[in-house]
Design an enzyme around this catalytic site. Structure first.
Site, PDB file in Angstrom:
ATOM      1  N   SER A 176      -7.102  -7.488  19.009  1.00  0.00           N
ATOM      2  CA  SER A 176      -8.152  -8.200  19.749  1.00  0.00           C
ATOM      3  C   SER A 176      -9.562  -7.889  19.250  1.00  0.00           C
ATOM      4  CB  SER A 176      -8.037  -7.921  21.249  1.00  0.00           C
ATOM      5  OG  SER A 176      -6.842  -8.453  21.763  1.00  0.00           O
ATOM      6  N   HIS A 225       4.181  -4.470  10.766  1.00  0.00           N
ATOM      7  CA  HIS A 225       3.413  -5.069  11.863  1.00  0.00           C
ATOM      8  C   HIS A 225       4.299  -5.102  13.109  1.00  0.00           C
ATOM      9  CE1 HIS A 225       1.269  -7.946  14.315  1.00  0.00           C
ATOM     10  NE2 HIS A 225       0.207  -7.706  13.562  1.00  0.00           N
ATOM     11  N   GLU A 232      -2.881  -0.232  15.153  1.00  0.00           N
ATOM     12  CA  GLU A 232      -2.816  -1.438  15.991  1.00  0.00           C
ATOM     13  C   GLU A 232      -2.011  -1.139  17.255  1.00  0.00           C
ATOM     14  OE1 GLU A 232      -3.560  -5.292  13.815  1.00  0.00           O
ATOM     15  OE2 GLU A 232      -1.441  -4.915  13.605  1.00  0.00           O
ATOM     16  N   ASN A 235      -5.387 -11.561   9.243  1.00  0.00           N
ATOM     17  CA  ASN A 235      -3.944 -11.781   9.350  1.00  0.00           C
ATOM     18  C   ASN A 235      -3.711 -13.123  10.047  1.00  0.00           C
ATOM     19  OD1 ASN A 235      -1.208 -11.686   9.700  1.00  0.00           O
ATOM     20  ND2 ASN A 235      -1.218 -10.006  11.187  1.00  0.00           N
ATOM     21  N   TRP A 236      -3.433 -14.128   9.235  1.00  0.00           N
ATOM     22  CA  TRP A 236      -3.313 -15.485   9.785  1.00  0.00           C
ATOM     23  C   TRP A 236      -1.944 -15.750  10.428  1.00  0.00           C
ATOM     24  CZ3 TRP A 236      -6.053 -18.812   5.423  1.00  0.00           C
ATOM     25  CH2 TRP A 236      -7.431 -18.655   5.551  1.00  0.00           C
ATOM     26  N   LYS A 237      -1.044 -14.802  10.347  1.00  0.00           N
ATOM     27  CA  LYS A 237       0.284 -14.936  10.961  1.00  0.00           C
ATOM     28  C   LYS A 237       0.859 -16.314  10.604  1.00  0.00           C
ATOM     29  CE  LYS A 237      -1.306 -11.673  14.370  1.00  0.00           C
ATOM     30  NZ  LYS A 237      -1.169 -11.066  15.672  1.00  0.00           N
ATOM     31  N   GLY A 287      -6.488 -10.920  13.791  1.00  0.00           N
ATOM     32  CA  GLY A 287      -5.566 -12.046  13.877  1.00  0.00           C
ATOM     33  C   GLY A 287      -6.281 -13.306  14.299  1.00  0.00           C
TER      34      GLY A 287
HETATM   35  P1  PGA Z   1      -5.237 -10.151  17.079  1.00  0.00           P
HETATM   36  O1  PGA Z   1      -4.089  -9.738  16.051  1.00  0.00           O
HETATM   37  O2  PGA Z   1      -6.559  -9.881  16.389  1.00  0.00           O
HETATM   38  O3  PGA Z   1      -5.027 -11.601  17.366  1.00  0.00           O
HETATM   39  O4  PGA Z   1      -5.076  -9.291  18.277  1.00  0.00           O
HETATM   40  C1  PGA Z   1      -4.203  -8.587  15.271  1.00  0.00           C
HETATM   41  C2  PGA Z   1      -2.929  -8.362  14.524  1.00  0.00           C
HETATM   42  O5  PGA Z   1      -1.863  -8.578  15.105  1.00  0.00           O
HETATM   43  O6  PGA Z   1      -2.925  -7.982  13.348  1.00  0.00           O
END
Ligand code: PGA
Length: 240
Positions: free
Chosen positions: A204, A86, A156, A8-10, A225
């Protein structure tokens, strides 16, 4: 069954980063890589031959909704998965369980696979309300959904997502908590007749903890992420 690694590259990837990452990513390995880029990058990512997830989608079929992207527009490009609910969208964009439920049905109606995010906040975690909270979210998201539908459920915990953590050192949920919560999700899905669902963990995930998390029973993959942005880190998770 191959485990999934959903990157998930946001809103954190640029063109150079995208190319640098996907030129080196181990696409055809032990696990299935699904990349969720920002909308304008979708055709470029598809060009690398990887599966693509959209980070969200409109709950409307078509119409005057400036800024929205429809299910049909995504399928026309070749998008196979849609991340829905999300916590960053629930919190920053005020998405409700009802919105998520509409989008889940829309995604399935357009032959794409929803990746439905559920998770408790820090307070609920402290009060040991995790199971109650996530199963309620799941029940609302899957109300009226055909039991044979292919689904991905992403557990999540909000407090474990790196973007919500203040300190530099990122803290995921414990393997014990992941195992327990995933087993509850699995049981709920079985009890309710959903037989084509995978359950992935997000929050994380890093090259350091990926192998331990991915070795757990009831974990069908991870949603990653910040640790999915560069090839070295992403490949360590794909090969963990
Ligand atoms: P993160 O994000 O791995 O940076 O904690 C995960 C997500 O929000 O999908």
């Amino acid at each position: 069954m191959k485990q999934l690694v959903i990157a998930n590259w946001k809103m954190m990837q640029n063109l150079d980063g995208l190319e640098a990452c996907l030129n080196k990513a181990k696409v055809d390995g032990l696990r299935t890589l699904i990349v969720a880029p920002s909308y304008p990058h979708i055709p470029l990512v598809l060009g690398f031959g990887v599966h693509v997830a959209s980070q969200d989608m409109s709950r409307h079929e078509t119409g005057a909704y400036t800024g929205d992207v429809s299910a049909q527009q995504l399928t026309e490009l070749g998008v196979e998965y849609v991340i829905l609910g999300h916590s960053e969208r629930r919190i920053y964009k005020h998405e409700t369980d009802e919105h998520v439920a509409l989008k889940v049905k829309m995604t399935i109606a357009h032959d794409m696979i929803p990746v439905i995010c559920i998770g408790e906040d820090a307070e609920q975690h402290k009060k040991k309300q995790t199971t109650k909270v996530i199963l309620a979210q799941l029940a609302k998201a899957l109300k009226g959904v055909k039991k044979t539908s292919e689904l991905v459920i992403a557990y999540e915990p909000i407090w474990a997502i790196s973007g919500f953590q203040k300190s530099k050192k990122k803290v995921s949920a414990s393997v014990h908590d992941i195992y327990t919560t995933h087993s509850h999700i699995y049981l709920w899905l079985l009890d309710h007749g959903f037989k084509n669902a995978k359950v992935v963990y997000g929050g994380s995930v890093t090259p350091q903890n990926a192998s331990e998390i991915l070795s757990l029973t009831y974990v069908d993959g991870v949603l990653v992420g910040s640790a999915s942005l560069d090839a070295k880190s992403l490949n360590s998770i794909l090969l963990a």
